[in-house]
Design a protein around this motif. Structure first.
Motif, PDB file in Angstrom:
ATOM      1  N   THR A 170      20.216  55.652  77.118  1.00 33.13           N
ATOM      2  CA  THR A 170      19.009  55.542  77.732  1.00 33.13           C
ATOM      3  C   THR A 170      18.443  57.274  77.130  1.00 33.13           C
ATOM      4  OG1 THR A 170      19.172  54.631  80.095  1.00 33.13           O
ATOM      5  CG2 THR A 170      17.921  56.305  80.471  1.00 33.13           C
ATOM      6  N   ILE A 171      19.042  58.263  77.084  1.00 36.05           N
ATOM      7  CA  ILE A 171      18.596  59.701  77.187  1.00 36.05           C
ATOM      8  C   ILE A 171      17.867  59.623  75.761  1.00 36.05           C
ATOM      9  CG2 ILE A 171      19.228  62.029  76.380  1.00 36.05           C
ATOM     10  CD1 ILE A 171      18.647  61.402  79.294  1.00 36.05           C
ATOM     11  N   ASP A 172      18.827  59.166  74.570  1.00 35.79           N
ATOM     12  CA  ASP A 172      18.600  58.883  73.281  1.00 35.79           C
ATOM     13  C   ASP A 172      16.922  58.152  72.609  1.00 35.79           C
ATOM     14  OD1 ASP A 172      20.575  60.113  72.337  1.00 35.79           O
ATOM     15  OD2 ASP A 172      20.896  58.808  71.609  1.00 35.79           O
ATOM     16  N   ALA A 173      17.113  57.026  73.998  1.00 34.98           N
ATOM     17  CA  ALA A 173      15.813  56.366  73.892  1.00 34.98           C
ATOM     18  C   ALA A 173      14.463  57.014  74.434  1.00 34.98           C
ATOM     19  CB  ALA A 173      15.456  55.651  74.888  1.00 34.98           C
ATOM     20  N   SER A 174      14.857  57.906  75.860  1.00 32.27           N
ATOM     21  CA  SER A 174      13.298  58.629  76.195  1.00 32.27           C
ATOM     22  C   SER A 174      13.488  59.485  75.858  1.00 32.27           C
ATOM     23  CB  SER A 174      14.685  58.575  77.742  1.00 32.27           C
ATOM     24  OG  SER A 174      14.616  57.078  78.272  1.00 32.27           O
ATOM     25  N   TYR A 175      14.102  60.403  74.979  1.00 42.19           N
ATOM     26  CA  TYR A 175      13.179  61.984  74.372  1.00 42.19           C
ATOM     27  C   TYR A 175      14.258  61.675  73.223  1.00 42.19           C
ATOM     28  CZ  TYR A 175      14.753  63.075  79.706  1.00 42.19           C
ATOM     29  OH  TYR A 175      13.945  62.537  80.976  1.00 42.19           O
ATOM     30  N   ARG A 176      13.894  62.891  72.785  1.00 41.71           N
ATOM     31  CA  ARG A 176      13.802  62.869  71.455  1.00 41.71           C
ATOM     32  C   ARG A 176      14.670  63.720  70.774  1.00 41.71           C
ATOM     33  NH1 ARG A 176       8.067  65.455  71.921  1.00 41.71           N
ATOM     34  NH2 ARG A 176       9.565  67.305  71.464  1.00 41.71           N
ATOM     35  N   THR A 177      15.472  62.885  71.043  1.00 42.38           N
ATOM     36  CA  THR A 177      17.312  64.622  70.552  1.00 42.38           C
ATOM     37  C   THR A 177      17.896  63.622  69.340  1.00 42.38           C
ATOM     38  OG1 THR A 177      18.184  61.472  70.385  1.00 42.38           O
ATOM     39  CG2 THR A 177      17.918  62.931  72.814  1.00 42.38           C
ATOM     40  N   LEU A 178      19.243  64.210  68.444  1.00 38.73           N
ATOM     41  CA  LEU A 178      19.104  64.090  67.074  1.00 38.73           C
ATOM     42  C   LEU A 178      20.448  62.584  67.708  1.00 38.73           C
ATOM     43  CD1 LEU A 178      18.650  67.525  66.205  1.00 38.73           C
ATOM     44  CD2 LEU A 178      18.108  65.459  64.520  1.00 38.73           C
ATOM     45  N   PRO A 179      20.527  61.717  68.068  1.00 38.33           N
ATOM     46  CA  PRO A 179      21.543  60.987  68.353  1.00 38.33           C
ATOM     47  C   PRO A 179      22.693  60.491  67.248  1.00 38.33           C
ATOM     48  CG  PRO A 179      19.594  59.610  67.442  1.00 38.33           C
ATOM     49  CD  PRO A 179      19.165  61.017  66.994  1.00 38.33           C
ATOM     50  N   ASP A 180      23.185  61.477  67.222  1.00 36.71           N
ATOM     51  CA  ASP A 180      24.320  61.652  66.536  1.00 36.71           C
ATOM     52  C   ASP A 180      25.170  62.428  67.050  1.00 36.71           C
ATOM     53  OD1 ASP A 180      24.405  63.778  65.009  1.00 36.71           O
ATOM     54  OD2 ASP A 180      22.809  63.269  63.606  1.00 36.71           O
ATOM     55  N   ARG A 181      27.424  62.196  66.783  1.00 32.22           N
ATOM     56  CA  ARG A 181      27.926  62.652  66.989  1.00 32.22           C
ATOM     57  C   ARG A 181      28.000  64.623  66.759  1.00 32.22           C
ATOM     58  NH1 ARG A 181      32.200  64.545  64.254  1.00 32.22           N
ATOM     59  NH2 ARG A 181      33.691  64.786  66.412  1.00 32.22           N
ATOM     60  N   ASP A 182      27.386  64.318  65.548  1.00 32.12           N
ATOM     61  CA  ASP A 182      27.206  66.141  65.827  1.00 32.12           C
ATOM     62  C   ASP A 182      26.885  66.875  65.752  1.00 32.12           C
ATOM     63  OD1 ASP A 182      29.313  66.021  63.495  1.00 32.12           O
ATOM     64  OD2 ASP A 182      27.442  65.546  61.774  1.00 32.12           O
ATOM     65  N   ARG A 210      39.295  69.156  62.119  1.00 32.99           N
ATOM     66  CA  ARG A 210      38.191  68.280  61.319  1.00 32.99           C
ATOM     67  C   ARG A 210      37.070  68.223  62.317  1.00 32.99           C
ATOM     68  NH1 ARG A 210      40.839  65.727  57.397  1.00 32.99           N
ATOM     69  NH2 ARG A 210      40.862  64.320  58.489  1.00 32.99           N
ATOM     70  N   LYS A 211      37.299  67.319  62.797  1.00 30.75           N
ATOM     71  CA  LYS A 211      37.064  66.250  63.928  1.00 30.75           C
ATOM     72  C   LYS A 211      35.626  67.210  64.919  1.00 30.75           C
ATOM     73  CE  LYS A 211      39.435  62.922  65.569  1.00 30.75           C
ATOM     74  NZ  LYS A 211      40.097  61.828  65.783  1.00 30.75           N
ATOM     75  N   PHE A 212      35.932  67.806  65.337  1.00 32.24           N
ATOM     76  CA  PHE A 212      35.660  68.616  66.664  1.00 32.24           C
ATOM     77  C   PHE A 212      35.629  69.825  66.251  1.00 32.24           C
ATOM     78  CE2 PHE A 212      38.577  65.861  68.576  1.00 32.24           C
ATOM     79  CZ  PHE A 212      37.127  64.881  69.489  1.00 32.24           C
ATOM     80  N   LYS A 213      34.170  70.469  66.097  1.00 29.81           N
ATOM     81  CA  LYS A 213      33.384  71.761  65.642  1.00 29.81           C
ATOM     82  C   LYS A 213      33.845  72.737  66.781  1.00 29.81           C
ATOM     83  CE  LYS A 213      30.239  69.828  62.318  1.00 29.81           C
ATOM     84  NZ  LYS A 213      28.964  69.753  62.292  1.00 29.81           N
ATOM     85  N   LEU A 214      33.946  72.014  68.318  1.00 24.51           N
ATOM     86  CA  LEU A 214      34.064  73.545  69.011  1.00 24.51           C
ATOM     87  C   LEU A 214      34.992  72.829  69.577  1.00 24.51           C
ATOM     88  CD1 LEU A 214      33.844  75.962  70.159  1.00 24.51           C
ATOM     89  CD2 LEU A 214      32.025  74.840  71.739  1.00 24.51           C
ATOM     90  N   PHE A 215      36.172  73.596  70.026  1.00 25.75           N
ATOM     91  CA  PHE A 215      37.361  72.963  71.615  1.00 25.75           C
ATOM     92  C   PHE A 215      37.000  74.004  72.271  1.00 25.75           C
ATOM     93  CE2 PHE A 215      41.199  71.245  73.814  1.00 25.75           C
ATOM     94  CZ  PHE A 215      40.541  70.147  74.361  1.00 25.75           C
ATOM     95  N   TRP A 216      36.708  73.844  73.459  1.00 28.26           N
ATOM     96  CA  TRP A 216      36.992  75.264  74.553  1.00 28.26           C
ATOM     97  C   TRP A 216      36.884  74.737  75.448  1.00 28.26           C
ATOM     98  CZ3 TRP A 216      34.869  76.980  78.906  1.00 28.26           C
ATOM     99  CH2 TRP A 216      34.223  78.330  79.132  1.00 28.26           C
ATOM    100  N   LEU A 217      38.013  75.720  75.791  1.00 35.39           N
ATOM    101  CA  LEU A 217      38.579  75.421  77.742  1.00 35.39           C
ATOM    102  C   LEU A 217      38.738  77.054  78.542  1.00 35.39           C
ATOM    103  CD1 LEU A 217      42.597  74.033  76.794  1.00 35.39           C
ATOM    104  CD2 LEU A 217      40.035  72.895  77.173  1.00 35.39           C
ATOM    105  N   GLY A 218      38.281  76.805  78.965  1.00 36.36           N
ATOM    106  CA  GLY A 218      38.314  77.867  80.238  1.00 36.36           C
ATOM    107  C   GLY A 218      38.392  78.446  82.303  1.00 36.36           C
TER     108      GLY A 218
END
Lengths: 391, 391
Positions: free
Chosen positions: A245-257, A328-336
């Motif tokens: 829905t979001i990718d269809a309704s907004y101008r997203t960059l629709p990929d995992r990166d 390599r897969k995850f560019k950020l893994f954040w815990l707080g």
């Protein structure tokens, strides 16, 4: 004429020196008042009551605090200095939990609940300021998997309308248990945090999607297996309905990166549950005060699961077992987590951080000093997190 | 673990045949219940209370209704059949006005106030349906004249994002006294009314701006002259700040032929006050249940002004004196009221309609059958009004 007259009178009453009526109070209200030391005076007119107390979130202090009857049946109390930030609170009027007629209400604990905003000296990162503002939009969409219309809020960054060919990365941002899709904007002020970071050049302009974190009529399962079912229903919505829905309704960059997911408390658990199972959709992951339950597929009681040791080989179905692959897969893994949060949050997050860092998993660990399991922790979290996204 | 556990349990309780829990109830709540004859059963758990009553808007019936204590301290009452639509209500708990923990709250009477949606059989024009949806957006703007950040909600029609070169006409739509900028979307469901009309080809796609109708710290003047000052402050905001902000932020058709203003109750008074003084800005004007006070510049008490005779030569500084000119200038002049509204609304609106029609002023007069000074009247009004705009 009752429609015309039945309005709270506006009065500019004399307040004690330095005391303020918070922005969470309704227009015209002269209560509660916050003193410079962050002690708070509450009041409620209840001439026939036998007992009145005030109670609320951790940042308000232990409570409930007994109130004292004064002239004309007005009960008052001044509570100890509060932690800065947003706190839920309520009165106990002869034992019945009721809201403060002077304050706005917010969805917390599954209820409309009074809120109070206690200013933090020097913290202006979540204040509205004279910078370009994004827009928070209501997004309705029909969910086949749950047979319901669903309601999300979507932040579009400044310039979105003026640059109709520009596409943006997307952050999915989830609320906590008992809250709803309005939490991050109303209590969290996420839109102002984003506006300010983007204006300062500290964050990439992005779309932020704040959806309702419930997709099941059962809200309160007692076992991890029950929780898995509830979370799985939401996962289905996120992956197969919300993201399209979001990718269809907004101008997203629709990929995992260009897609991140973050959430607080229950929303943090949901984030780990969904993203670690669907790395093909997300490159950025953040859990804010989310208890880390290593085996979300287990059948034990939730209480037990919250205290399980963290085994980086088996946790989350082995998502961390291949450290190099994970990094390599995850560019950020954040815990707080906030330093004043209860052990159930601090301990399970701490165990995961220690274990994962020991194994060489790249992660960011953020502690919010002096704050509890409340919105000031999560505002600080967001302010730390957003600049790290999509770089 | 209190954060985790302190959630209202969800239970699918057995309801009486045909009874429903309204959409205004919080998720998981089993109360109030509306029977097929539109009688409503309210309940509140208050074991130590001595008296509990329920009261609310006109459409709920006279009230307050006494509630009866049952097992475990749960008080209940079934009120007479209600008028369909949205009603504010509250409990009187030993005399203290409190909200129903089972229901969502809405800004009414200047307070967070419980609301109940009573379905109207066959009325689907304000329901969300499977048609393209517009978006309701938050718009913050800084107002120099009042030295404050102001918050408006802006409906953009379906297709707004997909047609970046299309420009749209604008309807300014104001709430009533004691309500705020959220009223038309949350209580009124204006966005669904617009979506449905646009999808059916009955209305032109338009932008709808719902601003906060207060621009002064004084909310409750006792005289017409005081009201003029309060309204003038809002007029300054609308003309010199709101309209320029909207024209700069959205793809509007920024001229009088493509700008309308409408409002309910106080918002209707403000609409007449502003549009008749600024015909260079508006070609379409509608007052919904707005008491017509012929001399808004007078110094008399408001009560008296509400009962003044209507003189079409002098009313609103002579705005109607040149009938031909008025009819040429304004493409729509719309007045409406519900048949069950109190005399103060019906009488002053009726006097104006009779006088103006007698003089040959072209106007549309709309009566909502069986509804009071409440939202069902205004939803019907909007549904009649919007198709007449920008034709």
């Amino acid at each position: 004429m009752k429609h015309w007259i039945l309005i709270v009178a506006t009065a500019l009453l004399a307040l004690p020196a330095g005391a303020v009526v918070p922005q969470t109070s309704l227009p015209g209200a002269d209560s509660p008042t916050i003193q410079p030391d962050r002690s708070i005076t509450f009041k409620l007119k209840a001439p026939d009551a036998r007992t009145v107390q005030v109670a609320g979130g951790d940042g308000l202090g232990a409570g409930p605090f007994n109130m004292t009857r004064g002239p004309e049946g007005v009960w008052t109390v001044t509570t100890p200095p509060a932690v800065p930030g947003f706190h839920y609170y309520w009165f106990l009027l002869d034992g019945v939990r009721v809201n403060d007629p002077a304050s706005r209400t917010y969805i917390g604990y599954g209820l409309e609940t009074s809120g109070i905003e206690v200013p933090e000296t020097g913290a202006d990162y979540y204040a509205i300021s004279n910078v370009p503002h994004g827009s928070v939009r209501e997004q309705w969409y029909f969910s086949k998997s749950t047979d319901q219309w669903r309601h999300a809020l979507v932040y579009t960054p400044p310039g979105y309308d003026q640059n109709p060919k520009t596409r943006y990365p997307v952050l999915l941002l989830q609320h906590g248990r008992g809250e709803d899709e309005t939490g991050w904007s109303r209590q969290g002020k996420a839109q102002f945090i984003l506006d300010n970071l983007i204006a300062a050049g500290k964050a990439v302009p992005m779309i932020v999607v704040m959806d309702r974190g419930y997709a099941s009529k059962e809200l309160n399962p007692a076992t991890l297996d029950g929780l898995r079912k509830v979370f799985s229903a939401f996962e289905e919505v996120v992956i197969h309905e919300l993201i399209p829905t979001i990718d269809a309704s907004y101008r997203t960059l629709p990929d995992r990166d260009h897609r991140a997911m973050a959430g607080l408390s229950m929303g943090g658990m949901q984030t780990l549950f969904i993203t670690l199972h669907h790395p093909e959709y997300f490159a950025y992951v953040a859990s804010l005060s989310g208890p880390v339950v290593p085996d979300m597929r287990g059948a034990r009681a939730i209480e037990a699961g919250f205290h399980d040791p963290f085994d980086s080989q088996t946790a989350f179905e082995g998502a961390f077992a291949d450290v190099t692959g994970f990094n390599r897969k995850f560019k950020l893994f954040w815990l707080g987590v906030g330093t004043q949060e209860p052990g159930v949050f601090r301990d399970s997050i701490g165990r995961a951080v220690t274990s994962l860092q020991g194994e060489g998993v790249k992660l960011v660990y953020f502690e919010s000093p002096g704050t509890a399991h409340e919105w000031q922790t999560w505002r600080r979290d967001l302010n730390d997190l957003v600049p790290r996204l999509f770089r």
